[in-house]
Design a protein around this motif. Structure first.
Motif, PDB file in Angstrom:
ATOM      1  N   PHE A 183      -4.234  12.979   3.831  1.00  0.00           N
ATOM      2  CA  PHE A 183      -3.394  12.224   2.888  1.00  0.00           C
ATOM      3  C   PHE A 183      -2.184  11.691   3.634  1.00  0.00           C
ATOM      4  O   PHE A 183      -1.609  12.390   4.474  1.00  0.00           O
ATOM      5  N   VAL A 184      -1.775  10.455   3.305  1.00  0.00           N
ATOM      6  CA  VAL A 184      -0.534   9.901   3.854  1.00  0.00           C
ATOM      7  C   VAL A 184       0.183   9.084   2.785  1.00  0.00           C
ATOM      8  O   VAL A 184      -0.434   8.551   1.863  1.00  0.00           O
ATOM      9  N   ARG A 185       1.498   9.012   2.926  1.00  0.00           N
ATOM     10  CA  ARG A 185       2.314   8.095   2.135  1.00  0.00           C
ATOM     11  C   ARG A 185       2.909   7.073   3.087  1.00  0.00           C
ATOM     12  O   ARG A 185       3.509   7.432   4.105  1.00  0.00           O
ATOM     13  N   PHE A 186       2.727   5.788   2.776  1.00  0.00           N
ATOM     14  CA  PHE A 186       3.260   4.719   3.615  1.00  0.00           C
ATOM     15  C   PHE A 186       4.721   4.483   3.232  1.00  0.00           C
ATOM     16  O   PHE A 186       5.018   4.074   2.107  1.00  0.00           O
ATOM     17  N   SER A 187       5.632   4.736   4.163  1.00  0.00           N
ATOM     18  CA  SER A 187       7.051   4.645   3.836  1.00  0.00           C
ATOM     19  C   SER A 187       7.733   3.421   4.431  1.00  0.00           C
ATOM     20  O   SER A 187       8.689   2.899   3.848  1.00  0.00           O
ATOM     21  N   ARG A 188       7.285   2.951   5.578  1.00  0.00           N
ATOM     22  CA  ARG A 188       7.827   1.745   6.205  1.00  0.00           C
ATOM     23  C   ARG A 188       6.694   1.018   6.931  1.00  0.00           C
ATOM     24  O   ARG A 188       5.745   1.649   7.392  1.00  0.00           O
ATOM     25  N   PRO A 189       6.790  -0.295   7.068  1.00  0.00           N
ATOM     26  CA  PRO A 189       5.767  -1.015   7.833  1.00  0.00           C
ATOM     27  C   PRO A 189       5.916  -0.781   9.329  1.00  0.00           C
ATOM     28  O   PRO A 189       7.006  -0.443   9.821  1.00  0.00           O
ATOM     29  N   VAL A 190       4.816  -0.945  10.033  1.00  0.00           N
ATOM     30  CA  VAL A 190       4.797  -0.901  11.505  1.00  0.00           C
ATOM     31  C   VAL A 190       4.577  -2.317  12.002  1.00  0.00           C
ATOM     32  O   VAL A 190       3.792  -3.079  11.416  1.00  0.00           O
ATOM     33  N   PHE A 191       5.270  -2.675  13.069  1.00  0.00           N
ATOM     34  CA  PHE A 191       5.069  -3.974  13.693  1.00  0.00           C
ATOM     35  C   PHE A 191       4.204  -3.795  14.935  1.00  0.00           C
ATOM     36  O   PHE A 191       4.448  -2.894  15.754  1.00  0.00           O
TER      37      PHE A 191
ATOM     38  N   LEU B 179     -22.995  12.585  -2.162  1.00  0.00           N
ATOM     39  CA  LEU B 179     -21.617  12.136  -2.002  1.00  0.00           C
ATOM     40  C   LEU B 179     -21.179  12.368  -0.557  1.00  0.00           C
ATOM     41  O   LEU B 179     -21.219  13.498  -0.062  1.00  0.00           O
ATOM     42  N   VAL B 180     -20.782  11.303   0.118  1.00  0.00           N
ATOM     43  CA  VAL B 180     -20.359  11.380   1.514  1.00  0.00           C
ATOM     44  C   VAL B 180     -18.845  11.533   1.610  1.00  0.00           C
ATOM     45  O   VAL B 180     -18.340  12.338   2.396  1.00  0.00           O
ATOM     46  N   ALA B 181     -18.101  10.759   0.826  1.00  0.00           N
ATOM     47  CA  ALA B 181     -16.641  10.814   0.897  1.00  0.00           C
ATOM     48  C   ALA B 181     -16.035  10.335  -0.410  1.00  0.00           C
ATOM     49  O   ALA B 181     -16.608   9.484  -1.107  1.00  0.00           O
ATOM     50  N   THR B 182     -14.882  10.898  -0.744  1.00  0.00           N
ATOM     51  CA  THR B 182     -14.056  10.402  -1.837  1.00  0.00           C
ATOM     52  C   THR B 182     -12.773   9.846  -1.228  1.00  0.00           C
ATOM     53  O   THR B 182     -12.097  10.545  -0.460  1.00  0.00           O
ATOM     54  N   VAL B 183     -12.483   8.601  -1.542  1.00  0.00           N
ATOM     55  CA  VAL B 183     -11.337   7.907  -0.953  1.00  0.00           C
ATOM     56  C   VAL B 183     -10.430   7.450  -2.091  1.00  0.00           C
ATOM     57  O   VAL B 183     -10.890   6.794  -3.033  1.00  0.00           O
ATOM     58  N   ARG B 184      -9.156   7.797  -2.006  1.00  0.00           N
ATOM     59  CA  ARG B 184      -8.198   7.376  -3.030  1.00  0.00           C
ATOM     60  C   ARG B 184      -7.089   6.558  -2.393  1.00  0.00           C
ATOM     61  O   ARG B 184      -6.663   6.847  -1.262  1.00  0.00           O
ATOM     62  N   SER B 185      -6.631   5.556  -3.114  1.00  0.00           N
ATOM     63  CA  SER B 185      -5.532   4.727  -2.630  1.00  0.00           C
ATOM     64  C   SER B 185      -4.570   4.441  -3.772  1.00  0.00           C
ATOM     65  O   SER B 185      -4.949   4.429  -4.953  1.00  0.00           O
ATOM     66  N   VAL B 186      -3.318   4.233  -3.400  1.00  0.00           N
ATOM     67  CA  VAL B 186      -2.253   3.929  -4.348  1.00  0.00           C
ATOM     68  C   VAL B 186      -1.631   2.606  -3.941  1.00  0.00           C
ATOM     69  O   VAL B 186      -1.247   2.429  -2.774  1.00  0.00           O
ATOM     70  N   LEU B 187      -1.546   1.677  -4.883  1.00  0.00           N
ATOM     71  CA  LEU B 187      -0.936   0.378  -4.643  1.00  0.00           C
ATOM     72  C   LEU B 187       0.374   0.282  -5.412  1.00  0.00           C
ATOM     73  O   LEU B 187       0.426   0.617  -6.599  1.00  0.00           O
ATOM     74  N   PHE B 188       1.427  -0.169  -4.729  1.00  0.00           N
ATOM     75  CA  PHE B 188       2.718  -0.399  -5.366  1.00  0.00           C
ATOM     76  C   PHE B 188       2.784  -1.870  -5.747  1.00  0.00           C
ATOM     77  O   PHE B 188       2.863  -2.741  -4.886  1.00  0.00           O
TER      78      PHE B 188
ATOM     79  N   HIS C  19       0.867  -1.177   0.000  1.00  0.00           N
ATOM     80  CA  HIS C  19       0.000   0.000   0.000  1.00  0.00           C
ATOM     81  C   HIS C  19       0.903   1.226   0.000  1.00  0.00           C
ATOM     82  O   HIS C  19       1.683   1.433   0.915  1.00  0.00           O
ATOM     83  N   GLY C  20       0.808   2.061  -1.042  1.00  0.00           N
ATOM     84  CA  GLY C  20       1.715   3.189  -1.177  1.00  0.00           C
ATOM     85  C   GLY C  20       1.213   4.474  -0.563  1.00  0.00           C
ATOM     86  O   GLY C  20       1.924   5.120   0.215  1.00  0.00           O
ATOM     87  N   GLU C  21       0.001   4.881  -0.896  1.00  0.00           N
ATOM     88  CA  GLU C  21      -0.566   6.138  -0.404  1.00  0.00           C
ATOM     89  C   GLU C  21      -2.066   5.961  -0.172  1.00  0.00           C
ATOM     90  O   GLU C  21      -2.688   5.064  -0.748  1.00  0.00           O
ATOM     91  N   GLN C  22      -2.612   6.849   0.649  1.00  0.00           N
ATOM     92  CA  GLN C  22      -4.047   6.807   0.936  1.00  0.00           C
ATOM     93  C   GLN C  22      -4.520   8.218   1.253  1.00  0.00           C
ATOM     94  O   GLN C  22      -3.805   8.996   1.910  1.00  0.00           O
TER      95      GLN C  22
END
Length: 284
Positions: free
Chosen positions: A236-244, A131-140, A81-84
């Motif tokens: 908006f966020v960009r996922f840069s590293r996983p969390v454990f 329209l309640v919400a617009t949600v965008r996601s980016v998959l790597f 998951h790249g961005e959301q």
């Protein structure tokens, strides 16, 4: 990857009915209510006067793990998951029904061996059609470079400003955090099964990226919105590293012009950035 099948795919509309238990379970998956005597977080986990966390919109009317279907030829085990992002157009209810409309907006081909970037959008409407919400996601798609691309990717926020943050919020996660959060709809086995996580390149199950985003939402609500979900209208966020699971997530907030904040999140234990280029709009 079969580019034509991905480009031409039409998603069936998804109707999602949810009640107070779903809304509470989502908030518990983000750690709300960890302090049983904190009155500021009680409205997110107690049915009397219940409020929905704004980021709940990212899990409503989910179309399922469509990229796993064999006709697309996607190396689904290597997807990250790249961005959301989300934008709230109408207050999100704590219970009700929403209708999800999905589309793939663009696919960026980084080249053979370099992966591809897929951009998809979800639009949530209520029973009135509003329209309640617009949600965008980016998959790597790490294993699917060299197949070609299409569409125009939407613009994303730039790097964060220099200097010290204006506010810092530390929020610990539980060792079983991913096992709770997955009950809100994301059953990817890399978040629960050590064998699946290892096959994907991790030495143990990782926390869902959307859970990390939800924890950042919790931090922004606490530090900049007075825990009023109606004030947080986009993020908006960009996922840069996983969390454990079990790590502490540190959210560093930088105030910008009126109503806009930038932020990033770190794993306190490893001192690595796990969410970057965060951008949020807070009204009031």
């Amino acid at each position: 990857m079969h580019l034509a099948k991905v480009k031409d795919h039409c998603f069936a509309p998804v109707e999602h009915r949810f009640d107070f238990r779903d809304t509470i379970l989502y908030a518990l998956g983000l750690g709300f209510g960890s302090d049983p005597v904190d009155p500021a977080e009680l409205p997110f986990v107690y049915e009397d006067g219940l409020k929905a966390v704004p980021s709940l919109c990212v899990v409503l009317a989910h179309p399922g793990f469509w990229a796993k279907r064999p006709e697309f030829g996607i190396d689904w085990l290597r997807i990250l998951h790249g961005e959301q992002s989300f934008e709230i157009h109408k207050p999100l209810p704590a219970a009700g029904v929403v209708h999800g409309e999905y589309e793939i907006e663009a696919l960026e081909d980084k080249g053979a061996g370099k992966g591809a970037i897929l951009h998809q959008a979800k639009r949530l409407r209520d029973d009135t059609g509003d329209l309640v919400a617009t949600v965008r996601s980016v998959l790597f798609l790490r294993g699917d470079g060299g197949s070609g691309g299409f569409g125009t990717p939407p613009a994303t926020p730039g790097v964060l400003p220099d200097g010290l943050p204006d506010a810092v919020v530390d929020l610990p996660t539980l060792p079983q955090q991913a096992l709770i959060y997955r009950l809100s709809g994301d059953y990817n086995p890399i978040h629960a099964d050590p064998a699946a996580a290892y096959a994907a390149g991790f030495d143990r199950p990782i926390l869902h990226g959307l859970c990390t985003m939800g924890i950042a939402t919790r931090a922004l609500l606490r530090a900049r919105a007075g825990n009023d979900p109606a004030r947080l209208t986009s993020m908006f966020v960009r996922f840069s590293r996983p969390v454990f699971p079990g790590e502490t997530i540190v959210t560093e907030i930088f105030d910008q012009e009126s109503g806009v904040v930038r932020f990033r999140c770190r794993s306190k234990e490893r001192d690595v950035v796990v969410l970057d280029r965060g951008h949020a709009v807070i009204t009031g």
